[in-house]
Each structure stands twice: as structure tokens, then as C-alpha cells.
Write a protein that holds these residues in place. Structure first.
Motif, mmCIF file in Angstrom:
data_model
loop_
_atom_site.group_PDB
_atom_site.id
_atom_site.type_symbol
_atom_site.label_atom_id
_atom_site.label_comp_id
_atom_site.label_asym_id
_atom_site.label_seq_id
_atom_site.Cartn_x
_atom_site.Cartn_y
_atom_site.Cartn_z
ATOM 1 N N SER A 1 -11.666 1.851 -14.173
ATOM 2 C CA SER A 1 -11.905 2.741 -13.040
ATOM 3 C C SER A 1 -11.499 4.167 -13.366
ATOM 4 N N PHE B 1 -9.524 -1.329 -7.362
ATOM 5 C CA PHE B 1 -9.979 -0.864 -6.040
ATOM 6 C C PHE B 1 -11.019 -1.845 -5.483
ATOM 7 N N ASN C 1 -0.035 7.694 -4.939
ATOM 8 C CA ASN C 1 -1.373 8.300 -5.034
ATOM 9 C C ASN C 1 -2.457 7.314 -5.429
ATOM 10 N N SER C 2 -2.106 6.085 -5.749
ATOM 11 C CA SER C 2 -3.155 5.161 -6.204
ATOM 12 C C SER C 2 -3.388 4.046 -5.179
ATOM 13 N N LYS C 3 -3.378 4.422 -3.903
ATOM 14 C CA LYS C 3 -3.615 3.435 -2.844
ATOM 15 C C LYS C 3 -5.027 2.859 -2.965
ATOM 16 N N GLY D 1 -6.649 1.779 -0.362
ATOM 17 C CA GLY D 1 -7.415 2.099 0.849
ATOM 18 C C GLY D 1 -7.718 0.831 1.619
ATOM 19 N N GLU E 1 -21.176 9.705 -5.461
ATOM 20 C CA GLU E 1 -20.641 10.295 -4.223
ATOM 21 C C GLU E 1 -21.045 11.768 -4.079
ATOM 22 N N GLU F 1 0.844 -1.209 0.000
ATOM 23 C CA GLU F 1 0.000 0.000 0.000
ATOM 24 C C GLU F 1 0.873 1.251 0.000
ATOM 25 N N ARG G 1 -17.442 7.312 2.620
ATOM 26 C CA ARG G 1 -17.914 8.230 1.576
ATOM 27 C C ARG G 1 -19.400 7.923 1.357
ATOM 28 N N GLY H 1 -12.487 3.657 1.549
ATOM 29 C CA GLY H 1 -11.321 3.374 0.719
ATOM 30 C C GLY H 1 -11.455 4.065 -0.631
ATOM 31 N N SER H 2 -10.443 3.838 -1.490
ATOM 32 C CA SER H 2 -10.402 4.564 -2.764
ATOM 33 C C SER H 2 -11.243 3.869 -3.820
ATOM 34 N N GLY H 3 -11.313 4.517 -4.992
ATOM 35 C CA GLY H 3 -11.981 3.911 -6.138
ATOM 36 C C GLY H 3 -13.211 4.679 -6.559
#
Ligand code: GDP
Ligand code: IMO
Ligand code: MG
Length: 421
Positions: free
Chosen positions: A359, A235, A123-125, A127, A279, A118, A304, A272-274
Motif C-alpha cells: 500500500s 487498509f 497517522n496510519s488509521k 478508517g 482519487e 484505531e 472519496r 476510510g484510509s488506504g
């Protein structure tokens, strides 16, 4: 067809724990089929909230068997903590919790690898919950995994050590400092605790009992939009969160499946991300988070929040073969003047009803607006007594998806559940 499945249709946290607990009286076995300690399944009764991670959500019903299936990845340290938190005598729990020999183990070094991967993603974690899920499933499919049945091997300690050395050699290429010792102590204590439970080839137990007419409820973790194949890759989580995952994660045939309950929130959340097309990064999103107490059950992170996404819901219904829909958190929408529902997407300016492959695609949601309701519905017990605007919202979903909404949850407590006759 004595095996039913309950699984999440969105990005997890749909309320699976609460509903599995509420349905448990109608079943003999409750069996988790995938995921691991990344899950946080909450349930409430007698004004006490419980959060489960590895243990199936039927555990508070003393006359039911609970199974941790082969598709689950188990961290013995988390297992031990969770068992102690249940507060019941171990001897009693060992009579009703059974663990598959074939479930893979999450090693302490899997957690370190998770954190190292991770942190290297910049920047593309993903999460990730950092519970070691991805590395443990990677070892499983790479045919390098340690399984629960291995803990009984007389040379288990040296088998563990050789797996650890593999992980340490991978970690050398990451600039990442860590200390395994403290966690290893709990982990090995957890291994000893697991030995006190029934460790079996649970596929026989489940098939035999279902064959004798006993009812089995397969409990999913995460949600369809986090599935490793059909979620918003990369993600996603690392397991098969869909109905097919119940077959591979418990060793049951598709022919044995009866109902497939799909659970969804009346709006959407994601941790988490994605991508998350609906949203709301505004006051409405903040209101959903505050009213719905949308903070992660496992990590405490704020979730989110956004409106219901019908293209995603329909996709999930299709992939899983959902036979009944369960809607949770309807009470959270009380007081919103209007409620929006995303009915299609604009992808690069073109209307689209499918979930895009990438994505990275820019997606703009297209909304229908429905009238809201003001009434507090948390004490309503019958469908007919719900506000007309809520019933219209439910009918809108049924008409769009072609699947009946047979259960509406109006609060976190086991009793705050309306089954539609
Ligand atoms: P799971 O991972 O799908 O089991 O869901 P979580 O337990 O992570 O998150 C769902 C949260 O919503 C928990 O805090 C539940 O107690 C709560 N919850 C479940 N159903 C309802 C409901 O109908 N209304 C409200 N207000 N809260 C609910
Ligand atoms: P339950 O069962 C919500 C999310 C993480 C991250 C991604 C990958 O409670 O619904 P992982 O730890 O699997 O590597 O994380 O998936 N995630 C969940 N989100 N509910 C869950 O479980 C989740 N389990 C994992 O936040 O984005
Ligand atoms: Mg959860």
C-alpha cells in the motif's frame, strides 16, 4: 447449480443492496455470507429509502427467506435496532429471517477494542467503521469467539463474562476510557430478541433447499478491494469479501455456484484510509460526490471519489470468477464532458497492469479519455435507448475485461434498473 453470488468489485458501496432487492423476485433465499454492521446496504422503492446493515436485502419481499450466514459477525444491539426500524410485526419477520448458529457475536467490548486499536494507530488509521468487526473476527480465528448458538447455553451470562474479562485485560494496556453499561443493556435485549428467531445450522437449510431446485442468492458485503487477502492490506476489512467467502460463509460447495455477479460503480469511491490511485481531490471529485450523494450509509462520512480503475476491476473479476458485470450509478456521469478510465498504472515510473503488493507504493494512473453524454438517463428502461456515448463506455469496459455488462442501474429506485436482453 442453484446458488448465485452477488458481490462488490471495488471498495464497497457499489449498490449491492439496491440490486439484491431488485433481483430478489427471482430467488427463494437471500443469504448474507460475511461482514457485519460495518455494511450499509441501501435500497429504495415507493419513494422510501431503507438502509440495512446485518439483515439481507431480500427482506422487503414477504415470500422470500432471508439468512444471516455463519460468516457474518452479529451485534445483537444493532440487530435489534434494525429489526425495529423495519416496522413489520416481529412474528411475521421471524417466519422469514433465519440466523446461523455458527455466526460469531460482536460483543460490546469488541467495539471498545476496535476504537482503542484505531486510536493507537496515530497517522496510519484504517478508517474503520468502529463496529467491532476486526476484534470479533480476530476472536473467531483465534478460537476465542462467542457464537449465536451459545446464547442458548444456561451459563451464557458467565461465558460472556469470561470473554469480557479477557477483553478488559487487553484494554488495560491502552490509555482509553469507556463505559460499557449502556451498550450492554441493549446488547442483552438484542440477545433475547435473537432467541425469538429461527436459529439453525443454516448450511443444511441452504444446501437442502438448493438441492430441491430452490434458487439462492448469496449477498456479499464490502468489496473485493477491501478483502482481507486481496485488498489494499492493511487498509481492508477483516473478512473474505470474495466469491470463495460465499462458500465458507454459508457452507456451500464451489460446485453449487452458478452465476457470480460482480457489481461496480461507473466511477470509484472509497471510505476510510488506504490507496486509491484514481482519487480526484479536485472539483471533478467534488462533483461526483455531490451528484452521486457519496456519503457513507453507515457512518455518514464523505466518500472519496475518482474515475473507474480498470486494473482493479480486472483483478477483482479474476479473483472472483465473475460471469456477469452489473454497472451502477451510470446516471451520475451524465453531464460530464469527458469521462476518464484508468487503464494501467505507473509504479515508480514503470507501466504496470497488476495491483502492487504494498500500500506504500506510489501509483500514478494512466487514463484513456472517452466522450461523455448530456442526457438524463434516469427514466430510460431499455438498453438500446441509452446515449451512444454511454454504450461506447460500456463496450470499452466489456472489451477490456472480457465480461458482459448485463445490467445497468440508472437511479437508486428498484425500478431504475435496465436488464440487457
Ligand atoms: P451497497 O453498500 O453496495 O449496498 O451500497 P450503498 O447503499 O452503501 O451505496 C450506494 C448508494 O447509491 C445508495 O445511496 C443507493 O441508494 C445509491 N444507488 C444505487 N444505485 C444507484 C444508481 O444507479 N444511481 C444512483 N444515482 N444512485 C444509486
Ligand atoms: P458495504 O457492504 C464501504 C471500510 C471502512 C474502512 C475499512 C475497515 O456497505 O459496501 P471495518 O469497519 O470493516 O473495520 O472497516 O473498510 N468499510 C466499508 N467501506 N462499504 C462498506 O460496506 C464497508 N465496510 C467497511 O470504511 O476503511
Ligand atoms: Mg454500503
Amino acid at each position: 447449480m442453484n446458488i448465485d453470488i452477488l458481490l462488490g468489485l471495488q471498495w464497497g458501496d457499489e449498490g449491492k443492496g439496491k440490486i439484491v432487492d431488485a433481483l430478489s423476485p427471482g430467488y427463494d433465499i437471500i443469504a448474507r455470507f460475511q461482514g457485519g454492521p460495518n455494511a450499509g446496504h441501501s435500497l429504495e422503492f415507493n419513494n422510501v429509502k431503507h438502509v440495512l446493515h446485518l439483515i439481507p436485502s431480500g427482506i422487503f419481499h414477504p415470500d422470500k427467506l432471508n439468512v444471516i450466514g455463519n460468516g457474518v459477525v452479529i451485534d445483537p444491539a444493532v440487530f435489534m435496532k434494525e429489526i425495529f426500524e423495519l416496522g413489520s410485526p416481529i412474528e411475521e419477520l421471524t417466519r422469514r429471517l433465519i440466523i446461523s448458529t455458527r455466526a460469531n457475536l460482536i460483543m460490546p467490548s469488541h467495539r471498545i477494542l476496535d476504537a482503542a486499536y484505531e486510536s493507537s494507530k496515530g497517522n496510519s488509521k484504517i478508517g474503520s467503521t468502529l463496529k467491532g468487526i476486526g476484534p470479533a473476527y480476530t476472536d473467531k480465528t483465534g478460537r476465542n469467539g462467542l457464537r449465536v448458538g451459545d446464547i442458548f447455553h444456561p451459563d451464557f451470562a458467565s461465558i460472556y463474562q469470561s470473554h469480557l474479562e479477557n477483553h478488559l485485560s487487553i484494554l488495560k494496556s491502552y490509555n482509553f476510557s469507556f463505559d460499557l453499561k449502556e451498550y450492554e443493556k441493549d446488547w442483552f435485549e438484542g440477545v433475547e430478541l435473537i432467541k425469538r428467531f429461527r436459529v439453525e445450522n443454516t448450511e443444511y437449510l441452504i444446501n437442502n433447499m438448493a438441492g430441491q431446485g430452490k434458487k439462492v442468492l448469496a449477498e456479499g458485503a464490502q468489496g473485493t478491494m477491501l478483502d482481507v487477502d486481496f485488498g489494499s492490506y492493511p487498509f481492508v476489512t477483516s473478512s473474505s469479501t470474495i466469491s470463495a467467502g460465499a462458500c465458507t460463509g454459508l457452507g456451500i460447495s464451489p460446485k453449487a455456484i452458478g452465476e457470480i455477479y460482480g457489481i461496480f460503480k461507473a466511477y470509484s469511491t472509497r471510505v476510510g484510509s488506504g490507496p486509491f490511485p484514481t482519487e480526484l481531490c479536485d472539483q471533478t471529485g467534488a462533483a461526483l460526490r455531490n451528484i452521486g450523494h457519496e456519503f457513507g450509509s453507515t457512518t455518514g462520512r464523505p466518500r472519496r471519489c475518482g474515475w473507474l480503475d480498470l486494473p482493479a476491476l480486472k483483478y477483482s473479476i479474476m479473483i472472483n470468477g465473475i460471469t456477469q458485470l452489473f454497472m451502477t450509478k451510470a446516471d451520475v456521469l451524465s453531464g460530464f464532458k469527458t469521462i476518464k478510465v484508468c487503464t494501467s498504472y505507473l509504479v515508480h515510473g514503470e507501466e504496470c497492469y497488476e495491483i502492487p503488493f504494498s500500500s506504500n507504493f506510489e501509483i500514478v494512473p494512466v487514463y484513456s479519455e472517452l466522450e461523455g453524454w448530456d442526457e438524463d438517463i434516469s427514466s430510460v428502461k431499455e438498453y438500446d435507448l441509452l446515449p451512444k456515448a454511454l454504450k461506447n463506455f460500456i463496450e470499452f469496459i466489456e472489451n477490456s475485461t472480457g465480461v458482459p455488462v448485463t445490467m445497468i442501474s440508472v437511479g437508486p429506485d428498484r425500478e431504475e434498473t435496465i436488464f440487457r436482453k
